[in-house]
Design a protein around this motif. Sequence first.
Motif, PDB file in Angstrom:
ATOM      1  N   PHE A  15       0.879  -1.165   0.000  1.00 50.40           N
ATOM      2  CA  PHE A  15       0.000   0.000   0.000  1.00 50.40           C
ATOM      3  C   PHE A  15       0.914   1.211   0.000  1.00 50.40           C
ATOM      4  CE2 PHE A  15      -2.694  -3.212   2.090  1.00 50.40           C
ATOM      5  CZ  PHE A  15      -3.798  -3.151   1.252  1.00 50.40           C
ATOM      6  N   VAL A  20       3.195  -4.841   2.587  1.00 45.37           N
ATOM      7  CA  VAL A  20       2.453  -5.522   3.638  1.00 45.37           C
ATOM      8  C   VAL A  20       2.622  -7.042   3.532  1.00 45.37           C
ATOM      9  CG1 VAL A  20       0.131  -5.956   4.511  1.00 45.37           C
ATOM     10  CG2 VAL A  20       0.787  -3.648   3.866  1.00 45.37           C
ATOM     11  N   SER A  42      -0.187  -7.798  10.649  1.00 50.34           N
ATOM     12  CA  SER A  42       0.768  -8.675   9.975  1.00 50.34           C
ATOM     13  C   SER A  42       0.337  -8.998   8.540  1.00 50.34           C
ATOM     14  CB  SER A  42       0.954  -9.964  10.777  1.00 50.34           C
ATOM     15  OG  SER A  42      -0.282 -10.619  10.955  1.00 50.34           O
ATOM     16  N   GLY A  43      -0.894  -8.652   8.163  1.00 47.67           N
ATOM     17  CA  GLY A  43      -1.321  -8.867   6.773  1.00 47.67           C
ATOM     18  C   GLY A  43      -2.353  -9.967   6.579  1.00 47.67           C
ATOM     19  N   THR A  46      -5.340  -8.805   4.582  1.00 47.18           N
ATOM     20  CA  THR A  46      -4.918  -8.557   3.197  1.00 47.18           C
ATOM     21  C   THR A  46      -4.824  -9.864   2.404  1.00 47.18           C
ATOM     22  OG1 THR A  46      -3.701  -6.623   3.973  1.00 47.18           O
ATOM     23  CG2 THR A  46      -3.159  -7.444   1.776  1.00 47.18           C
ATOM     24  N   GLU A  55      -8.750  -6.664  -3.184  1.00 47.50           N
ATOM     25  CA  GLU A  55      -7.487  -5.965  -3.450  1.00 47.50           C
ATOM     26  C   GLU A  55      -6.807  -6.733  -4.573  1.00 47.50           C
ATOM     27  OE1 GLU A  55      -6.665  -3.317  -1.793  1.00 47.50           O
ATOM     28  OE2 GLU A  55      -7.640  -3.478   0.166  1.00 47.50           O
TER      29      GLU A  55
HETATM   30  N1  LIG Z   1      -6.244  -0.093   2.056  1.00 50.44           N
HETATM   31  C1  LIG Z   1      -5.108   0.072   2.778  1.00 50.44           C
HETATM   32  N2  LIG Z   1      -4.365   1.181   2.600  1.00 50.44           N
HETATM   33  C2  LIG Z   1      -3.229   1.368   3.290  1.00 50.44           C
HETATM   34  N3  LIG Z   1      -2.749   0.506   4.192  1.00 50.44           N
HETATM   35  C3  LIG Z   1      -3.430  -0.618   4.416  1.00 50.44           C
HETATM   36  C4  LIG Z   1      -4.661  -0.894   3.717  1.00 50.44           C
HETATM   37  N4  LIG Z   1      -5.120  -2.090   4.140  1.00 50.44           N
HETATM   38  C5  LIG Z   1      -4.236  -2.538   5.047  1.00 50.44           C
HETATM   39  N5  LIG Z   1      -3.225  -1.668   5.226  1.00 50.44           N
HETATM   40  C6  LIG Z   1      -2.085  -1.839   6.116  1.00 50.44           C
HETATM   41  O1  LIG Z   1      -1.516  -3.113   5.865  1.00 50.44           O
HETATM   42  C7  LIG Z   1      -1.090  -3.721   7.072  1.00 50.44           C
HETATM   43  C8  LIG Z   1      -1.713  -5.097   7.199  1.00 50.44           C
HETATM   44  O2  LIG Z   1      -3.078  -4.957   7.351  1.00 50.44           O
HETATM   45  P1  LIG Z   1      -4.062  -6.178   7.568  1.00 50.44           P
HETATM   46  O3  LIG Z   1      -3.934  -7.117   6.412  1.00 50.44           O
HETATM   47  O4  LIG Z   1      -5.408  -5.607   7.825  1.00 50.44           O
HETATM   48  O5  LIG Z   1      -3.469  -6.859   8.859  1.00 50.44           O
HETATM   49  P2  LIG Z   1      -4.183  -7.808   9.905  1.00 50.44           P
HETATM   50  O6  LIG Z   1      -5.483  -8.254   9.359  1.00 50.44           O
HETATM   51  O7  LIG Z   1      -3.217  -8.932  10.100  1.00 50.44           O
HETATM   52  O8  LIG Z   1      -4.334  -7.006  11.165  1.00 50.44           O
HETATM   53  C9  LIG Z   1      -1.487  -2.776   8.194  1.00 50.44           C
HETATM   54  O9  LIG Z   1      -0.342  -2.046   8.562  1.00 50.44           O
HETATM   55  C10 LIG Z   1      -2.505  -1.866   7.565  1.00 50.44           C
HETATM   56  O10 LIG Z   1      -2.443  -0.591   8.147  1.00 50.44           O
END
Ligand SMILES: Nc1ncnc2c1ncn2[C@@H]1O[C@H](COP(=O)(O)OP(=O)(O)O)[C@@H](O)[C@H]1O
Lengths: 262, 220
Positions: A15, A20, A42-43, A46, A55
């Motif tokens: 991102f 990530v 941790s992703g 995502t 995404e």
């Molecule tokens: N749409 C987005 N734009 C910017 N940063 C993002 C977005 N989605 C997730 N992130 C960042 O990516 C990282 C992983 O997010 P995420 O996959 O939600 O982790 P988890 O589900 O393991 O808590 C985090 O630091 C989050 O802030």
Amino acid sequence: MSEPIAKYRDVHKSFGDVEVLKGIDLDIGPAEKVALIGPSGSGKTTIIRLLMTLENPTSGTIEVNGKNLWHMESKNGLVPANEKYLREVRGDIGMVFQHFNLFPHMTILENCMTAPIHVKKESKASARKRSLEMLEKVGLGDKVDLYPSQLSGGQKQRVAMARALVMRPKIMLFDEVTSALDPELVGEVLEVIRDLAKEGDMAMILVTHEMDFALDIADRVLFLNDGVIEADGPPSEIIGNPQSERLKDFLSRFTSSNYSHS
Amino acid sequence: MDSIIEISLVLLKGIKVTLIVLFFSIIFSTVIALVAGLSRSSSNLLLNKFTGFYVEIFRGTSLIVQLFWFSYALPGLFNIHLGSDIWAGILAISLNYGAYMSEIVRGSIAAVAPGQTEASIALNMSKFQRMRMVILPQAVRMMLPEYGNYLIQILKATSLVSLIGLTDILYYGDIYRSTHLSEAPIVYLLVLIFYFILALPLIAFTRKMEKVSKKGVAHG
Ligand SMILES: Nc1ncnc2c1ncn2[C@@H]1O[C@H](COP(=O)(O)OP(=O)(O)O)[C@@H](O)[C@H]1O
Ligand SMILES: [Mg+2]
């Protein structure tokens, strides 16, 4: 193992400047139940949002049922997938969200019936029958004419599961589906997932912080840390007998019971 | 007392024009607002920018000047005749309020929680189905109260068409006053009452829409 239902190959996701996911390789078997654990950020989300096509990966490939998710064949080789192609591939995938995302302007039954009628072109009667069956299955057969705002969080989440099930996904993604619930409502939702897992034929990826639950229903646990899969194995190994310091440290935050099951 | 009745009968002659202008302006401005609001929400950059241009032009200039343009300037300059002055009036009001109301349409679409789009993608709906079955029904609920307010404003704006010679309520009031100068206060009091009575159903509609919109929307 037969052909995987989902296949990640060297998947990266950034991102902006922040990477990530840093190279995910992962095969999910056709009926496999996979728990995805790891620290916040941790992703985990995502990884499953990529599969749900919410995404797109920065690089690498993801296949679902043998078909490339984000690229399609054309005269000029592989080109980015268009909406039509995405909809063909996406049909095998279902998802349940942390915050339910029910449609507030539709009744419970309409929430479930809309997609089969309009997306799968099923008849109203058969969509209705199937929706009622699924709502019955999640224990909400008597609530079908209510609106989401009239339900508790646990009930909403069960509707969300019924709504996804009606579409007969081959793989279902659960993103921390109990973490927005009051503690006393968590059990009823886990119960439904447990039943689904026992039925067996649908693959499941569960992002969860319920370690007992993961230990109980998962065939396999993935520990994601800082954008890479650090540990991958049966729950008795990953949760029951963790090897790395980081994993031990992560698990020690979940104190609800000891994990030294056999 | 006699003069109240006499004046009321004169004003009544203008009610037909006021209602025609009001009715068509509401229909057209609503359609324009929906089309322009959807264009402004579209990812098609050309469509988006073009509509933005229209909206800013019509919001940034005054309705009276627009009325004069449609009824006097356009016919003179380009030999464009809109049939009769009443259509010039309706078109100016519709384009003006359509521009304002398109912003509520755009804003309401943007205010529907992103989780709603994500859930409908997860159910494999097409872009069009997502808009039609999930986003718009919720956006419409959000826009209804403000929409009602705009309808009341459109009613008030219709009185401007007397300035381009249309024979509406205000026009007849002016005519009467010009021959009965001493009765000006009572004439304009009655004009106010006429407009207020016409506004009553619109006010009731707005109230009702406020209730409707409280239900069935996911904010985010
Ligand atoms: N749409 C987005 N734009 C910017 N940063 C993002 C977005 N989605 C997730 N992130 C960042 O990516 C990282 C992983 O997010 P995420 O996959 O939600 O982790 P988890 O589900 O393991 O808590 C985090 O630091 C989050 O802030
Ligand atoms: Mg998450």
